[in-house]
Design an enzyme around this catalytic site. Sequence first.
Site, PDB file in Angstrom:
ATOM      1  N   LYS A 115      -2.101   4.905   3.213  1.00  0.00           N
ATOM      2  CA  LYS A 115      -2.318   4.019   3.714  1.00  0.00           C
ATOM      3  C   LYS A 115      -2.280   4.138   5.480  1.00  0.00           C
ATOM      4  CE  LYS A 115      -1.896  -0.033   0.394  1.00  0.00           C
ATOM      5  NZ  LYS A 115      -1.830  -1.139   0.421  1.00  0.00           N
ATOM      6  N   GLU A 156      -6.064  -2.611  -9.926  1.00  0.00           N
ATOM      7  CA  GLU A 156      -5.253  -3.315  -8.706  1.00  0.00           C
ATOM      8  C   GLU A 156      -5.819  -4.674  -8.433  1.00  0.00           C
ATOM      9  OE1 GLU A 156      -3.777  -0.379  -5.878  1.00  0.00           O
ATOM     10  OE2 GLU A 156      -5.347  -0.887  -4.769  1.00  0.00           O
ATOM     11  N   ASN A 207       0.411   5.354  -2.299  1.00  0.00           N
ATOM     12  CA  ASN A 207      -1.091   5.216  -1.080  1.00  0.00           C
ATOM     13  C   ASN A 207      -0.126   4.582   0.048  1.00  0.00           C
ATOM     14  OD1 ASN A 207      -3.370   4.326   0.410  1.00  0.00           O
ATOM     15  ND2 ASN A 207      -3.522   2.880  -1.018  1.00  0.00           N
ATOM     16  N   GLU A 254      -9.023  -2.424  -0.019  1.00  0.00           N
ATOM     17  CA  GLU A 254      -9.387  -3.002   1.769  1.00  0.00           C
ATOM     18  C   GLU A 254     -10.436  -1.999   1.767  1.00  0.00           C
ATOM     19  OE1 GLU A 254      -5.371  -0.895   2.185  1.00  0.00           O
ATOM     20  OE2 GLU A 254      -4.864  -3.243   0.905  1.00  0.00           O
ATOM     21  N   HIS A 309     -10.613   1.496  -2.434  1.00  0.00           N
ATOM     22  CA  HIS A 309      -9.927   0.957  -2.411  1.00  0.00           C
ATOM     23  C   HIS A 309     -10.290  -0.652  -2.311  1.00  0.00           C
ATOM     24  CE1 HIS A 309      -6.094  -0.950  -1.284  1.00  0.00           C
ATOM     25  NE2 HIS A 309      -5.253   0.206  -2.119  1.00  0.00           N
TER      26      HIS A 309
HETATM   27  P1  PGA Z   1       1.390  -2.211  -2.664  1.00  0.00           P
HETATM   28  O1  PGA Z   1      -0.395  -1.482  -1.920  1.00  0.00           O
HETATM   29  O2  PGA Z   1       2.126  -1.796  -3.361  1.00  0.00           O
HETATM   30  O3  PGA Z   1       1.400  -2.480  -0.858  1.00  0.00           O
HETATM   31  O4  PGA Z   1       0.356  -3.679  -2.814  1.00  0.00           O
HETATM   32  C1  PGA Z   1      -1.333  -1.154  -3.413  1.00  0.00           C
HETATM   33  C2  PGA Z   1      -2.042  -0.611  -3.039  1.00  0.00           C
HETATM   34  O5  PGA Z   1      -3.081  -0.959  -1.829  1.00  0.00           O
HETATM   35  O6  PGA Z   1      -2.778   0.483  -4.015  1.00  0.00           O
END
Ligand code: PGA
Length: 264
Positions: A11, A168, A9, A95, A93
């Site tokens: 982002k 997560e 991911n 976020e 997700h």
């Molecule tokens: P991270 O993100 O590995 O940077 O903690 C994981 C995610 O948000 O899927």
Amino acid sequence: MRPIIIAANWKMNTTPSDAGPLASAIAAATATDDVVRVICPPYVCLAPVRDALAGTGIAVGAQDVHPLAAGAYTGEISAGMLTGLATWCIVGHSERRRDQHETDELVGRKLARCLESGLRPIWCVGEQLDEREAGRAEAVVREQVERGLVAGGMANGEWAGSVVIAYEPVWAIGTGRTARGADAAAMADAIRSALEANGWTRDAAATVPVLYGGSVTAASIGEFLAEPAIDGALVGGASLKPDEMAGIVARAATTAAARRAAAG
Ligand code: PGA
């Protein structure tokens, strides 16, 4: 046997000019047939990443999709627009739940749109730190699963072969702090039991890959893949580093071979 899946991911990182070279570097560092590999770049990088990954066996995923097919929704992207660009899609997700106020109901509708459109969803669930500290982590995640299934009209197991779930814990994302492997495995069991409690057969629930996500690196992936209930990882920060991805996918390939041998 469930596949081992490593999904990247990216982002809100990379540009249309640097995403293709990064995808190529990751492809070169992770070549294996034993692990299902997926890279999810920003929308504007989907085409260059698709082109860079042609012939590598790595699939391309989007990071989100709108629940409706078309209409007056400025700035949004429909499943149909992703045709030819992506075959997977991250949904729900944390976020987006935090910043775009996505609810379990909206997440369920997006899941349904993905499944109807032939996009393979990576459905993200996970508790906040205060919820874990209050002993409510499993209840929270079970509720996310139940509400998503109901809103997406998925409470009959019909989509068992397509859905992937990523556990997560929100407090582990981007913090450098990971869950314990045993806790993630207990949550994977809880997720499959929540599917069963909502109309899926035991066999259908058992086919669903459950990934762990949250600060996964080449150094930490082993703890999760040592758990038979965990089938891979959704990787954020480390997925922008070809060396890290090389280590993560190499460990995943070892696990895939070991599980295949154990299954006879
Ligand atoms: P991270 O993100 O590995 O940077 O903690 C994981 C995610 O948000 O899927």
